[in-house]
Scaffold this active site. Structure first.
Site, PDB file in Angstrom:
ATOM      1  N   LYS A 164      -2.806   5.704   0.614  1.00  0.00           N
ATOM      2  CA  LYS A 164      -1.593   6.519   0.499  1.00  0.00           C
ATOM      3  C   LYS A 164      -1.553   7.336  -0.795  1.00  0.00           C
ATOM      4  O   LYS A 164      -1.174   8.505  -0.786  1.00  0.00           O
ATOM      5  CB  LYS A 164      -0.343   5.641   0.611  1.00  0.00           C
ATOM      6  CG  LYS A 164      -0.313   4.703   1.812  1.00  0.00           C
ATOM      7  CD  LYS A 164      -0.424   5.421   3.141  1.00  0.00           C
ATOM      8  CE  LYS A 164      -0.215   4.492   4.322  1.00  0.00           C
ATOM      9  NZ  LYS A 164      -1.284   3.507   4.555  1.00  0.00           N
ATOM     10  N   HIS A 166      11.033  -1.818   7.603  1.00  0.00           N
ATOM     11  CA  HIS A 166      10.169  -0.635   7.534  1.00  0.00           C
ATOM     12  C   HIS A 166       9.193  -0.569   8.699  1.00  0.00           C
ATOM     13  O   HIS A 166       8.200   0.150   8.643  1.00  0.00           O
ATOM     14  CB  HIS A 166       9.409  -0.583   6.206  1.00  0.00           C
ATOM     15  CG  HIS A 166      10.288  -0.784   5.005  1.00  0.00           C
ATOM     16  ND1 HIS A 166      11.215   0.144   4.613  1.00  0.00           N
ATOM     17  CD2 HIS A 166      10.407  -1.828   4.148  1.00  0.00           C
ATOM     18  CE1 HIS A 166      11.867  -0.315   3.548  1.00  0.00           C
ATOM     19  NE2 HIS A 166      11.393  -1.502   3.248  1.00  0.00           N
ATOM     20  N   ARG A 221      -5.328   6.977  13.158  1.00  0.00           N
ATOM     21  CA  ARG A 221      -5.539   6.104  14.318  1.00  0.00           C
ATOM     22  C   ARG A 221      -4.509   6.452  15.375  1.00  0.00           C
ATOM     23  O   ARG A 221      -3.645   7.303  15.171  1.00  0.00           O
ATOM     24  CB  ARG A 221      -5.359   4.649  13.899  1.00  0.00           C
ATOM     25  CG  ARG A 221      -4.006   4.409  13.206  1.00  0.00           C
ATOM     26  CD  ARG A 221      -3.755   2.955  12.921  1.00  0.00           C
ATOM     27  NE  ARG A 221      -2.628   2.753  12.020  1.00  0.00           N
ATOM     28  CZ  ARG A 221      -1.359   2.765  12.371  1.00  0.00           C
ATOM     29  NH1 ARG A 221      -1.028   3.015  13.633  1.00  0.00           N
ATOM     30  NH2 ARG A 221      -0.401   2.547  11.492  1.00  0.00           N
ATOM     31  N   GLU A 225       6.723   4.691  -5.004  1.00  0.00           N
ATOM     32  CA  GLU A 225       7.189   6.058  -4.799  1.00  0.00           C
ATOM     33  C   GLU A 225       8.711   6.061  -4.701  1.00  0.00           C
ATOM     34  O   GLU A 225       9.325   5.009  -4.445  1.00  0.00           O
ATOM     35  CB  GLU A 225       6.579   6.657  -3.534  1.00  0.00           C
ATOM     36  CG  GLU A 225       7.037   5.994  -2.245  1.00  0.00           C
ATOM     37  CD  GLU A 225       6.382   6.618  -1.016  1.00  0.00           C
ATOM     38  OE1 GLU A 225       5.425   7.383  -1.175  1.00  0.00           O
ATOM     39  OE2 GLU A 225       6.843   6.318   0.098  1.00  0.00           O
TER      40      GLU A 225
END
Length: 615
Positions: A116, A218, A275, A183
């Site tokens: 990420k 999440h 994917r 983040e």
């Protein structure tokens, strides 16, 4: 051309890929752990190869064993599915180095986008290096993998280090990679993604948008395509960014570029999943395509239509059915799935059949239900109705939550965001058992017994039974009479072991009854038959903490020993089960008088872990 395909995965996604292979005439090979020896994906494959062990780290995360299995079974291609090694560049290289066809993007593309931090840097973004009070709230996120694992929201600086520790441990367990980053966390945003498909001839398709805002921990719960309410300019911008991300890494195959849409309609790049996604069926439904078939075609070198994909039609919604209890902090559930059937006309993707065991080693998703209709409102109604009439006999599931979510005004008006369950979970999980279900269960059980239930002074003496449902104990009474079974306030039209008809205020209601030991299912209401007199040996001391599921103790709070003073809500220990970490907290402020858990210990459902004496 591919003739024999090994799927380096398990469960629902392996079964899904095998279905397409059968339609294309491709032979299939499954790999399975010891825990999955009798799993559906192993039963439906043409050939199987055992991966010794049960833990993912010993089985489905062992790329060397999987490549060896493919060669041993004579496969010429490997499909990674989603999760496990699907975004592992080293595994992709190992497959290619073995002379096998890899159903996925080039390893270099995986390497860049699977991390990420690197993906964000490529898109012009930078993760936080040092977190200050002004940066809060922030999101701790695993650098590899997805599915909500290795993610923590931090709202107080004091919680940052514990969140980093927990996220690293969970990411290591789930992906074999403990790298995490931090983040900014955007509250109240919508989770929107773009499905892409690219070939080796320079064509990149964008196959519409999906909204995946309804999430727990999440991890997505309900997804739909197209994402409702996006203006044309924003949609076009999302397409452009998705194509730019794909071309930046010479992408090939199916992938998804994910964004968070803020209240001001600004799109924030989250990540690119290299994917197939769990929610791919909604895209297939509106475009009338098979993404797995297209993945295989691209891997064989065929070109996509340079004019673009088929035009999207209608609206599709998918709900993920989990063996979990949303009212109890989403605790995973285990046990026998006695029965799972969905109404005709609804797509059901699952890795389970009647009689299968739901274990502790893997994700608790049972199935996905997908509905497609000309409009969003019709798709919502179809899916909610299908879930309402889906038969699920087994562990507790999130089915009722899904039905209520779909019918919630915030969802039907497309005003939802990622904080939906933070705001509405209590209302959506409030118990609402059918008030006549316990009586129907009692009448079904009483059918065929002696009219008098044994010798009694008064033939009409009431009979009683006790049941537990919705967190409550309920006692119901009925009578054996010369006319048959009767009960107060209703007319018993029919009472048979599997079906009871009751007339209430002039309206007949049908109750389908199924029993498995003490577990009873009346329509969609689960009941537990209780003994007439409670067993005193089953009583627990006040403040007892029992294992909510079978699992492994991964951590005990630092410095915690018998005699320690604790506060209500303090984390005491952490259990790992079904690829997630679950925190066990103190139920009250007081003294820890008993601690029966050590790291690495295997625990069974209901085992006594600790006792906190209040006061």
């Amino acid at each position: 051309m591919i003739s024999r395909l090994l799927v380096a995965n398990r469960g629902e996604i392996a079964c899904r890929i095998f279905r397409t292979c059968r339609e294309l005439g491709i032979q299939t090979v499954a790999v399975h752990s010891d825990a999955d020896e009798n799993a559906l994906h192993a039963r439906v494959a043409d050939a199987t190869v055992r991966l010794p062990g049960a833990a993912p780290a010993d089985t489905y995360l062992r790329g060397d064993l999987i490549v060896k299995a493919a060669l041993t079974a004579g496969a010429d291609a490997v499909h990674p599915g989603y999760g496990f090694l699907s975004e592992n560049a080293d595994f992709a290289r190992a497959v290619l180095d073995a002379g096998l066809v890899w159903i996925g993007p080039p390893p270099e593309a995986i390497e860049t986008m699977a991390s990420k931090p690197r993906a964000k840097h490529l898109m012009g973004l930078k993760p936080l290096k040092a977190v200050t009070e002004a940066d809060l709230p922030v999101l701790v996120k695993a650098a590899a993998g997805g599915g909500g694992r290795g993610m923590r929201v931090v709202r107080h600086l004091a919680d940052l280090d514990p969140a980093l520790t927990a996220a690293r441990a969970e990411a290591t367990s789930a992906f074999g990679d403990g790298e995490v980053f931090v983040e900014p966390y955007i509250e109240g945003g919508r989770h929107v993604e773009v499905q892409i498909l690219a070939d080796t001839h320079g064509t990149v398709w964008t196959l519409g948008t999906r909204d995946c805002s309804l999430q727990r921990r999440h991890q997505k719960v309900i997804e739909e395509a197209p994402a409702p309410g996006l203006n044309p300019e924003l949609t076009h911008s999302l397409y452009e960014m998705a194509v730019r991300a794909a071309r930046a890494v010479d992408y090939v195959g199916a992938g998804t570029v994910e964004f968070l849409i803020a209240d001001d309609d600004r799109a924030h790049f989250l990540e690119m999943n290299t994917r197939l996604q769990v929610e791919h069926p909604v895209t297939e439904a509106i475009h009338a395509i098979d993404l797995v078939a297209l993945q295989l075609s691209v891997a064989e070198g065929h070109a996509l239509d340079p004019d673009g994909p088929p035009r999207a039609r209608g609206h599709a919604i998918e709900a993920r059915l989990y063996a979990e209890d949303p009212a109890q902090d989403w605790t995973p559930q285990t046990g026998t799935l006695h029965r799972l059937t969905a109404p005709p006309g609804t797509r059901l993707d699952t890795g389970y059949t009647d009689g299968d065991e739901i274990g502790v080693h893997y994700d608790p998703m049972l199935a996905k239900l997908i509905a497609h209709a000309p409009t969003r409102a019709e798709a919502i109604r179809r899916l909610a109705g299908a879930l309402d009439h889906t038969t699920i006999h087994g562990p507790t599931t999130n089915r009722d939550l899904l039905v209520r979510s779909l019918r919630h005004q915030e969802f039907t008006s497309a005003a939802m965001d990622t904080g939906f369950y933070d705001r509405h979970l209590d209302a959506l999980t409030a118990p609402a058992p059918d008030p006549y279900a316990p009586l129907a269960a009692a009448l079904a059980d009483a059918h065929g017994r002696s009219r008098f239930g044994g010798w009694r002074n008064l033939p009409a003496h009431p009979q009683s039974k006790r049941y537990a449902t919705g967190g409550e104990e309920i006692e119901v009474t009925y009578h054996h009479t010369r006319e048959g079974l009767t009960a107060e306030g209703v007319r018993v039209v029919r009472a048979a072991p599997g079906l009871v008809l009751l007339e209430v205020d002039g309206v007949q209601q049908k109750f389908e009854v199924a029993r498995y030991g003490d577990q009873i299912y009346v329509n969609t209401t689960p009941l537990t038959a209780l003994p007439r007199f409670p067993d005193p040996t089953t009583q627990q001391l006040p403040g007892s903490l029992l294992a909510p599921m079978p699992g492994t103790v991964v951590r005990v709070a630092e410095g915690l020993t018998e005699g320690s003073e604790v506060k209500a809500g303090d984390p005491l220990l952490w259990l790992e089960a079904m690829k997630m970490e679950h925190r066990i907290t103190a139920p009250a402020t007081g003294t820890l008088t008993t601690l029966n858990a050590v790291p690495g210990q295997q625990v069974e459902l209901g085992m006594l872990l600790a006792v906190v004496q209040p006061g």
